[in-house]
Design an enzyme around this catalytic site. Structure first.
Site, PDB file in Angstrom:
ATOM      1  N   LYS A 124     145.194 107.927   2.354  1.00  0.00           N
ATOM      2  CA  LYS A 124     144.553 107.843   3.675  1.00  0.00           C
ATOM      3  C   LYS A 124     143.798 106.522   3.805  1.00  0.00           C
ATOM      4  CE  LYS A 124     140.564 109.101   5.315  1.00  0.00           C
ATOM      5  NZ  LYS A 124     140.253 108.051   6.297  1.00  0.00           N
ATOM      6  N   GLU A 136     135.388 104.423  -7.199  1.00  0.00           N
ATOM      7  CA  GLU A 136     134.850 103.049  -7.153  1.00  0.00           C
ATOM      8  C   GLU A 136     133.846 103.033  -6.019  1.00  0.00           C
ATOM      9  OE1 GLU A 136     135.459 101.000  -9.373  1.00  0.00           O
ATOM     10  OE2 GLU A 136     137.475 101.338 -10.160  1.00  0.00           O
ATOM     11  N   CYS A 160     131.779  95.745  -2.265  1.00  0.00           N
ATOM     12  CA  CYS A 160     130.963  96.639  -3.091  1.00  0.00           C
ATOM     13  C   CYS A 160     130.335  95.881  -4.259  1.00  0.00           C
ATOM     14  CB  CYS A 160     131.771  97.825  -3.568  1.00  0.00           C
ATOM     15  SG  CYS A 160     133.355  97.366  -4.271  1.00  0.00           S
ATOM     16  N   GLU A 169     122.369  99.351  -0.711  1.00  0.00           N
ATOM     17  CA  GLU A 169     123.501  98.499  -0.372  1.00  0.00           C
ATOM     18  C   GLU A 169     123.523  98.276   1.142  1.00  0.00           C
ATOM     19  OE1 GLU A 169     127.332 100.278  -1.251  1.00  0.00           O
ATOM     20  OE2 GLU A 169     128.052  98.326  -1.916  1.00  0.00           O
TER      21      GLU A 169
END
Lengths: 283, 482
Positions: B181, B255, B289, B386
């Site tokens: 997806k 991840e 990331c 983040e």
């Protein structure tokens, strides 16, 4: 009148916990009874509490930096030293295993011999893990790139009731530089605490291996949700109870594994983390 | 007198975008029931309509993947599997420009990056993994390691096709089949990849692509026919997945997020370092990331570095992603733009000092100027959370030990950077840092041969290299867990 000659009264051992290289009683003051197969009293090991677990985690975290930075050669020698100390007391361990579990004295002796040999086997891995875990990676550019394997940090172990699996779990976790808190159930507490005495005389730094005796049902959920534990070996937990522990461990994405007892370095690698370093190449 | 760059636009005529797309299941495109628009984030133009995957779509895709696994893919030798992957790699190279333009349109990242980084790496990942397919016995994972079966793969919007390659290439090389997806806002290159699978004559059902949103992803994660989950995305969703599969036999690689520390020692080559800082945080609009989003400067060089960094930031060209001179493209979505704005406002409120170069941002589309915050302390949220945008938090240190403590002081452990001319210091620092990928005197470099993944809450497992294969093979390591 001459006194009648009677048998000498044996000096029995008080069973305590093994935390940070010392042997404290449980802060809770609780104990539980271990009996032989025939129901005879053997010992009152400490019934460790959540607070004992936290103290053990603090000790393990404090010990991690030194143990993980010790040279692989040094760690290997200390693991080998554990084998030496165990060998010298093999009869005691055989009799404790026979007394507290469902095995014959002959089989118990065989378990001890195999346990000693396992320490030798794991000791040898300390300075070979990098050779099978990492290497240089041929990236397409002017970079020197390599991967190394490092210990994850603090690993909790919910031990199976058998002595050999207890040994396997500990050795696999610490050989790479992890520090541990081992949760030990039932009758295994007796040889496990004698094993703590072996550790105390093997030049193992305090806090690298901490042993708590008591109830896995009580302690394992606290270990699973503890935010300063990096990995959890749940081999000693029955399958249908593992899901709840893994769910609790998701809060800090603990590395949670169970092992089938097969002897393999992949068990050591399961509690290691791969680090890849890139460096520019140039004049 | 000022010199201006003339626009150097890449033509979008190379790629044909259909008005709407179905799912790719069992080798064919099948129409969805409901559709949602996908936008060009640089202009807010609607590019196409994408199908919203339902439970029934996921069921069909998993059934196709299972059938393909049992009937075809698991029976095929590694040598033959590998040749399909080589074919895919070659077709991707042939159609690279088309993919680059489409990625730039749908994602908003500069054409310079899609053309020179994303798409070449995509082809490289397939080429690299193709070679593993018939060599798995030698991967150090035991004799004849076996695939899991059907892998459910959920990927993010920051590197849409590259993340597809990171997931699909190793899964196929190791003999698994796939239900993938793409992210809600960036489905187009995955759907173009479906055409590549058709051109490569990949057996039907080996790769299935179901488009949709978070609910479609959750359906894949919870589907009983999926044996392995591979997810790249936020730590928050990663933890949800870990909980969702806790009581199943499903394996997962995750991840997740990061808050990469980029440490500059006082002996660093300053000009080179400034380039590296810019690449660390402004590459891909900071939607990375492993971005170097915390700059940790040794006090004695902090003023000099910040001054030079500001001068360098005035040269960053923010604008049309299709312009070959553009350095910083559009923020991928309105939602992400709001998030970046919110966290930056928190930075202001907590007392950090914000600075951005003067740059004119288009009124249409989603834009955020390159930004640095100085005077940041470890307690600030912009030093812990983040931001996933072009926003850099700057901290300082006096001793190397302090630099390491600051660098390691987050729940994440994905990446870190070290800038120094001294080899022994670089190796010392790289030993101390709790991070899965460390760049010394460089940043944000990727390669299929180089394992990627994080410590702590940055996730589980590695992707790429020999290590990445373990994610898709039963290694005999475990009996029940993870």
């Amino acid at each position: 009148m001459a006194t009648k000659k009677i048998a000498r009264v044996e000096v029995k051992k008080t069973y305590k916990l093994f935390i940070n290289g010392a042997f404290p009683r449980s802060e809770s003051g609780r104990v539980f009874e271990v009996t032989s197969r025939k129901g005879e009293f053997i010992a009152n090991p400490s019934l460790a509490s959540r607070k004992d677990l936290r103290d053990a985690v603090t000790a393990a975290r404090a010990a991690h930096s030194g143990w993980s930075k010790a040279t692989a050669y040094n760690r290997g020698q200390i693991l080998y030293r554990i084998a030496e100390m165990l060998e010298g007391r093999s009869e005691q361990f055989a009799s404790e295993i026979a007394l507290t579990s469902d095995v014959t004295p002959l089989k118990a002796a065989a378990i001890v011999s195999e346990s000693i040999d396992r320490w030798v086997w794991y000791a040898g891995w300390s300075d070979k893990l990098q050779a099978i875990s990492g290497g240089t990676n041929p990236v397409a550019g002017p970079y020197f790139n390599f991967s190394i394997a490092e210990p994850q940090g603090v690993i909790a172990i919910a031990s199976s009731p058998s002595f050999l699996t207890f040994i396997d779990a500990i050795a696999a976790a610490v050989v790479s530089g992890n520090t541990t808190i081992v949760l030990v159930p039932g009758g295994l507490s007796v040889p496990a605490m004698s094993f703590a005495e072996v550790l105390a005389t093997s030049d193992l730094p305090a806090g690298v291996i901490n042993i708590l005796t008591g109830s896995l049902d009580e302690l394992a959920p606290w270990a699973a949700s503890h935010m300063d534990i990096d990995g959890f070996d749940i081999s000693g937990i029955e399958k249908k109870r593992r899901g709840a522990l893994k769910e609790a461990g998701a809060e800090n994405l603990k590395r949670i594994h169970a092992f089938d007892g097969k002897l393999s370095p992949t068990r050591i690698q399961a509690f290691m983390e791969s680090k890849t370093v890139w460096h520019t190449v140039g004049v | 007198m000022t010199f201006e760059y003339a626009p150097a636009l890449e033509s979008r005529s190379i790629v044909e975008i259909k008005s709407k797309y179905g799912h790719f299941i069992d080798g064919k495109f099948v129409p969805g029931k409901k559709y949602f628009p996908t936008l060009n984030p640089a202009t807010e133009e609607v590019l196409s309509q994408i199908s919203l995957g339902t439970t029934s779509d996921v069921d069909k895709a998993v059934a196709a993947a299972q059938k393909a696994y049992t009937k075809t893919w698991s029976k095929m030798s590694g040598k033959e599997r590998g040749k399909y992957l080589y074919r895919i790699a070659r077709i991707l190279q042939e159609r690279a420009r088309e993919f680059a333009v489409l990625e730039t349109l749908d994602n908003g990242k500069p054409i310079r990056e899609t053309r020179d980084i994303d798409i070449p790496l995509v082809a490289a990942h397939f080429f690299y993994h193709a070679g593993w397919a018939d060599k798995l016995d030698y991967a150090g994972l035991g004799h004849s390691p076996q695939p899991y079966g059907v892998a459910g793969q959920i990927i993010p919007w920051n590197f849409p096709l590259l993340m597809l390659a990171w997931k699909v290439a190793p899964a196929l090389a190791t003999g698994n089949t796939v239900v993938l997806k793409p992210a809600e806002t960036t489905s187009l290159t995955a759907l173009l990849f479906a055409e590549v699978c058709q051109q490569a004559e990949l057996p039907n059902g080996v790769v299935n692509i179901v488009t949709g949103d978070g609910s479609t992803g959750a359906t894949i994660v919870n589907h009983p026919g999926i044996h392995k989950i591979a997810f790249t995305g936020s730590t928050e969703v990663g933890k949800k997945i870990a909980r969702a599969i806790a009581s199943t036999d499903k394996k997962a690689t995750l991840e997740l997020g990061g808050k990469g520390a980029n440490i500059v020692f006082d002996d660093a080559p300053i000009d080179e370092t400034v380039e590296g800082i810019v690449n660390g945080i402004f590459f891909n609009q900071g939607h990375v990331c492993c971005a170097g989003s915390r700059l940790i400067l040794q006090e004695s060089v902090a003023d000099e570095v910040i001054e030079k960094l500001k001068v360098r930031m005035t040269k960053i060209r923010v604008g049309d992603p299709l312009d070959k001179n553009t350095d910083l493209g559009a923020i991928n979505s309105k939602e992400q733009l709001l998030k970046i704005g919110e966290l930056s406002a928190v930075g202001d409120a907590e007392g950090a000092e914000r600075w951005s170069p003067a740059c004119s941002l288009s009124e249409k589309g989603y834009w955020f100027a390159p930004t640095i915050f100085t005077g940041v302390t470890q307690a600030h949220r912009i030093a812990q959370e983040e931001i996933f945008g072009p926003v850099l938090s700057v901290l300082t240190f006096r001793t190397p030990q302090e630099a390491i403590e600051k660098a390691n002081n987050t729940p994440f452990g994905l990446s870190a950077g070290i800038w120094s001319e001294k080899g022994s210091r670089i190796f010392w620092a790289s030993q101390q840092l709790k991070a899965g990928v460390i760049w010394a005197n460089t940043f944000n470099k990727f390669d299929p041969a180089s394992p990627f993944g994080g410590y702590k809450e940055s996730g589980w497992g590695r992707e790429g290299g020999r290590h990445g294969l373990a994610a898709y093979l039963k290694t005999g390591k475990e009996s029940g867990a993870k």
